[in-house]
Design an enzyme around this catalytic site. Structure first.
Site, short mmCIF file in Angstrom:
data_model
loop_
_atom_site.label_atom_id
_atom_site.label_comp_id
_atom_site.label_asym_id
_atom_site.label_seq_id
_atom_site.Cartn_x
_atom_site.Cartn_y
_atom_site.Cartn_z
N LYS A 108 0.77 -0.93 0.44
CA LYS A 108 -0.11 0.48 0.29
C LYS A 108 0.97 1.15 0.16
CE LYS A 108 -3.94 -3.00 -0.46
NZ LYS A 108 -3.58 -3.08 0.86
C1 LIG Z 1 -5.73 -4.54 0.89
C2 LIG Z 1 -6.43 -3.88 0.88
C3 LIG Z 1 -7.02 -4.72 2.08
C4 LIG Z 1 -7.23 -5.40 3.65
O1 LIG Z 1 -5.92 -5.21 4.44
P1 LIG Z 1 -4.83 -5.47 5.08
O2 LIG Z 1 -4.29 -4.65 5.74
O3 LIG Z 1 -3.73 -6.54 3.67
O4 LIG Z 1 -5.93 -7.10 5.61
C5 LIG Z 1 -8.64 -4.87 2.17
N1 LIG Z 1 -9.61 -3.80 0.75
C6 LIG Z 1 -8.85 -3.67 -0.23
C7 LIG Z 1 -9.01 -2.87 -1.33
C8 LIG Z 1 -7.20 -3.69 -0.08
O5 LIG Z 1 -6.59 -3.22 -1.04
#
Ligand SMILES: *Cc1c(COP(=O)(O)O)cnc(C)c1O
Length: 399
Positions: free
Chosen positions: A186
């Site tokens: 991210k």
């Molecule tokens: C990455 C992501 C999640 C989940 O996040 P984690 O920290 O990996 O649990 C949820 N929704 C979206 C759209 C994501 O890209």
């Protein structure tokens, strides 16, 4: 190898984590609170609750919203599994409405058309970082008494402008709760981690309690242990569990990293925007390749891009997506497909009976989707490698 996404860790991050390692707090300490405060300020929300993943934030959101077995939650099919799984966690039914073909975000009209009487929540996703039409979605949902959760895991720092005012995802009045993820792919990272933000005191307190086993030390809310005996009476040591929660706590090491990353987030966002601009320019004239479209009411300079997901007409260029990806991989370029429409997953088809054809726009997009590398630590050389690799592939396959 240039991956499709990765973290950017620099010396200040390392120093911050080491300093915390030498401090008194490794679990929930001052860095967690400071990270929550600064993140809330950054997005423009009143409360922020830090947790150990974006998925945990979504689960706490559906729990805090009081969703249960009689309820339905509608989300976009073009998202990570967690946006829908958070309904199943609380026994609710995850459902899907189609996306807008251009933005690949949940379409308010499709949402309205797919609304059922038991729909009690919407999870609106900022796909690739482009803010969804949260106002349009919210108007459909709130008119029907449903709660609006914005999954801004892709949209850390993304904003729209309303009457000259810049409003970030998480800071708008249209969402009741907004969630973020700090997974290493991210825009900023805490290793693993997530955040739930809201302007509601009640939802924030609820999420805080549920994050820590459903345990409270708030004297005003005590119910008691059911006995008049002296030893059963609350004292300074007392804690009480009135509902079932989880251990979704994030720790001070992670939040020290988060604070350090947050201080450089504007740079990360700018670098991602720069790369997107280079890609857009380089790819604009390639036949059968479509660069990411922006909704008319979204300002490109306010988008914090998480993914650069193009659409390629593989049939017309005469090569399958798999071959295309393998060829790029041989050139040292990693790519990924975001996403398989969630309802096509075996679990969803089996559990809820969803069939191909449910969301035609999402499926059409999925068949052509390809995410090219995008992360702030990419060098100009990396960007050139991707541009040349993709251009070559499209032109060669086409000739
Ligand atoms: C990455 C992501 C999640 C989940 O996040 P984690 O920290 O990996 O649990 C949820 N929704 C979206 C759209 C994501 O890209």
């Amino acid at each position: 190898m240039i991956p499709y996404g990765r973290q950017q860790i620099e010396q200040p991050d390392i120093d911050a984590v080491i300093a915390t390692l030498k401090s008194d707090w490794l679990t929930s300490g001052p860095c967690v609170e400071e990270f929550e405060r600064q993140f809330a300020d950054f997005v423009g929300a009143r409360y922020a609750v830090a947790v150990n993943s974006g998925t945990a934030a979504l689960h706490l959101a559906t729990m805090a919203a009081g969703l249960g077995p009689d309820d339905r939650l509608i989300t976009s099919p073009i998202t990570f599994l967690a946006s829908a799984n958070c309904a199943t966690y609380v026994g609710a039914t995850p459902d899907f409405a189609d996306v807008n073909r251009a933005s690949r975000n949940l379409c308010p009209k499709a949402l309205e058309a797919n609304w059922l009487p038991d729909t009690k929540a919407v999870v609106a996703v900022d796909f690739a970082g482009q803010p969804c039409d949260i106002q349009g979605i919210s108007e459909v949902a709130r008119r029907r008494g449903a709660i609006v959760i914005e999954d801004a895991c892709h949209g850390i720092g993304s904003a729209t402008s309303q009457n000259g005012q810049v409003i970030r995802s998480g800071g708008s009045e249209w969402a009741d709760i907004t969630t973020f993820s700090f997974h290493p792919v991210k825009t900023m990272t805490t290793g693993e981690g997530g955040m739930l933000v809201t302007n509601s005191d009640a939802l924030a307190s609820k999420a805080r309690i549920l994050r820590n086993h459903g345990m409270t030390r708030d004297t005003n809310s005590f119910v008691g242990l059911g006995s008049e005996e002296q030893a059963f009476q609350p004292g300074p040591w007392y804690y009480e569990m009135q509902e079932l929660g989880f251990n979704y706590r994030i720790n001070d090491l992670q939040c020290a990293l988060g604070l350090s990353q947050l201080s450089r987030l504007p740079q990360f966002i700018r670098r991602r925007q720069e790369i997107v601009a280079i890609y857009n320019e380089a790819f604009q004239d390639i036949e059968f390749l479509q660069t990411p479209a922006i909704s008319p009411n979204v300002e490109p300079e306010l988008v914090s891009w998480h993914l650069y997901s193009v659409e390629i007409d593989f049939d017309s260029i005469g090569i399958s997506r798999n071959e295309f990806m393998i060829n790029l991989r041989e050139k040292g370029i990693g790519t990924q497909v975001h996403y398989i429409p969630v309802y096509l997953q075996p679990y969803y088809r089996q559990q809820y009976g969803y069939l191909p054809g449910k969301c035609p726009e999402a499926e059409a997009y999925f068949c052509r989707a390809l995410s090219l590398p995008l992360y702030s630590a990419m060098t100009d050389n990396d960007v050139r490698t991707v541009v040349n690799g993709v251009t070559d592939m499209c032109e060669k396959a086409n000739s």
